[in-house]
Write a protein that holds these residues in place. Sequence first.
Motif, PDB file in Angstrom:
ATOM      1  N   ASP A   1       0.837  -1.205   0.000  1.00 59.11           N
ATOM      2  CA  ASP A   1       0.000   0.000   0.000  1.00 59.11           C
ATOM      3  C   ASP A   1       0.870   1.253   0.000  1.00 59.11           C
ATOM      4  O   ASP A   1       0.613   2.209  -0.755  1.00 59.11           O
ATOM      5  CB  ASP A   1      -0.912   0.019   1.239  1.00 59.11           C
ATOM      6  CG  ASP A   1      -2.167  -0.813   1.044  1.00 59.11           C
ATOM      7  OD1 ASP A   1      -2.428  -1.251  -0.099  1.00 59.11           O
ATOM      8  OD2 ASP A   1      -2.883  -1.037   2.046  1.00 59.11           O
TER       9      ASP A   1
ATOM     10  N   MET B   1       2.736   1.348  -3.622  1.00 56.62           N
ATOM     11  CA  MET B   1       1.919   1.507  -4.823  1.00 56.62           C
ATOM     12  C   MET B   1       0.954   2.679  -4.731  1.00 56.62           C
ATOM     13  O   MET B   1       0.623   3.300  -5.757  1.00 56.62           O
ATOM     14  CB  MET B   1       1.155   0.218  -5.105  1.00 56.62           C
ATOM     15  CG  MET B   1       2.041  -1.014  -5.242  1.00 56.62           C
ATOM     16  SD  MET B   1       3.417  -0.805  -6.417  1.00 56.62           S
ATOM     17  CE  MET B   1       2.528  -0.550  -7.958  1.00 56.62           C
ATOM     18  N   LYS B   2       0.476   2.999  -3.532  1.00 54.32           N
ATOM     19  CA  LYS B   2      -0.472   4.112  -3.397  1.00 54.32           C
ATOM     20  C   LYS B   2       0.214   5.435  -3.097  1.00 54.32           C
ATOM     21  O   LYS B   2      -0.218   6.492  -3.565  1.00 54.32           O
ATOM     22  CB  LYS B   2      -1.487   3.801  -2.295  1.00 54.32           C
ATOM     23  CG  LYS B   2      -2.403   2.629  -2.631  1.00 54.32           C
ATOM     24  CD  LYS B   2      -3.398   2.367  -1.493  1.00 54.32           C
ATOM     25  CE  LYS B   2      -4.317   1.198  -1.817  1.00 54.32           C
ATOM     26  NZ  LYS B   2      -5.273   0.916  -0.704  1.00 54.32           N
ATOM     27  N   ASP B   3       1.294   5.358  -2.288  1.00 53.39           N
ATOM     28  CA  ASP B   3       1.936   6.596  -1.843  1.00 53.39           C
ATOM     29  C   ASP B   3       3.324   6.798  -2.428  1.00 53.39           C
ATOM     30  O   ASP B   3       3.942   7.853  -2.223  1.00 53.39           O
ATOM     31  CB  ASP B   3       2.040   6.615  -0.306  1.00 53.39           C
ATOM     32  CG  ASP B   3       0.693   6.424   0.370  1.00 53.39           C
ATOM     33  OD1 ASP B   3      -0.309   6.921  -0.182  1.00 53.39           O
ATOM     34  OD2 ASP B   3       0.652   5.767   1.424  1.00 53.39           O
TER      35      ASP B   3
END
Length: 282
Positions: A245, A248-250
Amino acid sequence: MLAERHKTFYALHQSGCFVIPNPWDIGSARMMAASGAVALATSSAAFAFTLGRPDMGRVTCEEALKHAEDMVRATPLPVSGDFENGFADAPDAVAETIRLAAEAGLSGCSIEDTMMVGDNPAYDFALAVDRIRAAADAARSLKQPFILCARADGVMNGVYDLDEGIRRIQAFEKAGADMVYIPVPPGPEELKRVIASVKAPVNALAAGPLTKLSVSEIAAIGARRISLGSMIARVTHGAIAEQMDAIMKDGDFTKLSAAASGSRINAMLEAGAGNGMEKQHE
């Protein structure tokens, strides 16, 4: 020698209390052995995760037996198998599973009283007892000590209450089970009720409310064995989710700083292998 492992495992259940962690592959088994574990147990859920499958009845008997053999080879420690409902409904078929478990090198195994279908309904009381009686008879017919743990899983699965769970483990004890187990009673007081209800050793699962207690506190209640089930595997998978997370998200790699060093892992893998490094079991 496997014979010594079986004797050791039997002796562990005669007094005191010990923790039995649940690895899911050879590497995790060796790291747990290097950490001081005295015995190991497979976890059906943790193993299913390694195959990319959800928990509950998604692993075949053949896969579980091959996995058990891998765990036996991984370290010099005795190993017990989480064999769900015995991969069968009929008592005779469950008895055959016990014989196969022993052939795989296991020093014991657990058998549940709920079906691996749908919402995991419980077997009828009489059939549940007959299944454990057949399993116990098969275990007693072996040429080795073998700890049969009879599980009453309906409390955890929400299909019957604690009173029924206790009624079942009392019957399982009379049917010949060496150990009984009600996964995740609501709390310490309920665990005390479970332990007081039988003379057989009781397994406690370090999950839910019992994670608030220490090993010594659970031992003081009277549990003979404390298993971890899939909890360490879930912590590991939680770390995967958290790390991915962040990346890939931040776009954030900073959480990777928590990684164990390669040298520490290498040392634990070597230490945990003991005399079992890549050897077939005797």
